[in-house]
Design a protein around this motif. Sequence first.
Motif, PDB file in Angstrom:
ATOM      1  N   GLY A  64       0.978  -1.485  -0.093  1.00 51.84           N
ATOM      2  CA  GLY A  64       0.000   0.525   0.017  1.00 51.84           C
ATOM      3  C   GLY A  64       1.013   1.219   0.238  1.00 51.84           C
ATOM      4  O   GLY A  64       2.298   1.366   0.156  1.00 51.84           O
ATOM      5  N   GLU A  65      -0.134   1.971  -0.058  1.00 53.75           N
ATOM      6  CA  GLU A  65       0.998   3.898  -0.056  1.00 53.75           C
ATOM      7  C   GLU A  65       2.127   3.582   0.550  1.00 53.75           C
ATOM      8  O   GLU A  65       2.834   4.463   1.085  1.00 53.75           O
ATOM      9  N   GLN A  66       1.163   3.645   2.040  1.00 53.31           N
ATOM     10  CA  GLN A  66       2.333   3.943   4.171  1.00 53.31           C
ATOM     11  C   GLN A  66       3.588   2.603   3.777  1.00 53.31           C
ATOM     12  O   GLN A  66       4.962   2.975   3.559  1.00 53.31           O
ATOM     13  N   LEU A  68       4.479   1.691   0.608  1.00 60.87           N
ATOM     14  CA  LEU A  68       5.913   1.969  -0.347  1.00 60.87           C
ATOM     15  C   LEU A  68       7.046   3.179   0.506  1.00 60.87           C
ATOM     16  O   LEU A  68       7.951   3.335  -0.683  1.00 60.87           O
ATOM     17  N   GLU A  69       6.058   4.648   0.873  1.00 55.19           N
ATOM     18  CA  GLU A  69       6.635   5.324   1.235  1.00 55.19           C
ATOM     19  C   GLU A  69       7.564   4.606   2.580  1.00 55.19           C
ATOM     20  O   GLU A  69       8.667   5.494   2.229  1.00 55.19           O
ATOM     21  N   GLU A  82       4.972  -4.046   3.971  1.00 57.24           N
ATOM     22  CA  GLU A  82       3.255  -4.019   3.430  1.00 57.24           C
ATOM     23  C   GLU A  82       3.492  -5.415   4.942  1.00 57.24           C
ATOM     24  O   GLU A  82       2.152  -4.814   5.593  1.00 57.24           O
TER      25      GLU A  82
END
Length: 251
Positions: A64-66, A68-69, A82
Motif C-alpha cells: 500500500g501507499e504507506q 511504499l513510502e 507491507e
Amino acid sequence: MISIHPLTGLAEICEGDDLAMLLRDALGRAGLWPLQKGDILVVTQKILSKAEGRMVDLTEVEPGEQALELAETTRKDPRLVELVLRESSAIVRAVPHILITRHRLGHVMANGGIDRSNIGPGGAERALLLPVDPDGSAAALSHDLASEGAAPAVVISDSFGRPWRHGVVGVAIGAAGLPALVDRRGEEDRDGRRLEVTQIALADQIATAAALITGEGAESIPAVLMRGMRLPPGDAPAATLVRPIEEDLFR
C-alpha cells in the motif's frame, strides 16, 4: 545437573504437519522418551510458524501507499514492509536499512518478527510470520506431548536484538507449564535486604540457554530438551514478559 539435548533428524516442516508427533519421534530417537517430570521442551518459532501455515508468498503481496513510502525510507522490499505493517501496531524506528516496530503481540523488534532465512525451498520469494498465538501453541504442545502423567513445560523461542547491545539472544515468545516471569519482590537477599524490583525472565533465560544448541545459522537443530532444572511453582505465559506501553521507561 542441567543438561540440554538436541533434537535432530526432523525433516523440513510444512504447513499442516503434526509437530507434536514429529517432536515425539525425535525425542524417541534421542532416547529421551518417555518424558520425565520437570522436562522443558524448547521449540524454535520457525518450525512452529511453518507447521501453522504462517508462510507468505511475496509475489502475492500488494504494498500500500504507506508501505511504499516506508520502503523508500528504509530501502527495503515494499512487499516485506507491507507485511511488517500488517503484523505491527506501531512503528518505533524507520531509517535506512532499519525498521523496528511494535508487533501486535507487544514485542518491539526488527521487521515485525518476519523472517526470510532458513525457511526452506523458495525462500527468496517467501517470508515467515510469527505464530498467531505462541502461548496457546505452547500449551497445546505441552498437552499433546504429555506421557505417563508428565507434561513437559514448553518454551517457544525466537532471537531478538537488544537496545544498546550488539548481537541477538534467545527470547521466549510463547510458554506453558512454567512461570515465564518469576516475581521475587518481597523476598530477602542473603544479607536480609528486601528485594524491591527483582523479577526473573525465566523463560527468556531458558530460550537463551537453548540457543547455544539451536544456533542461528545452518545448525538444523530446531528444538532441544532441557532436563534436570528445578522449576519454581506456577504457570504464567510468555505474554507476562512484555512490558506494557504505559511502563515504557524511555519515551
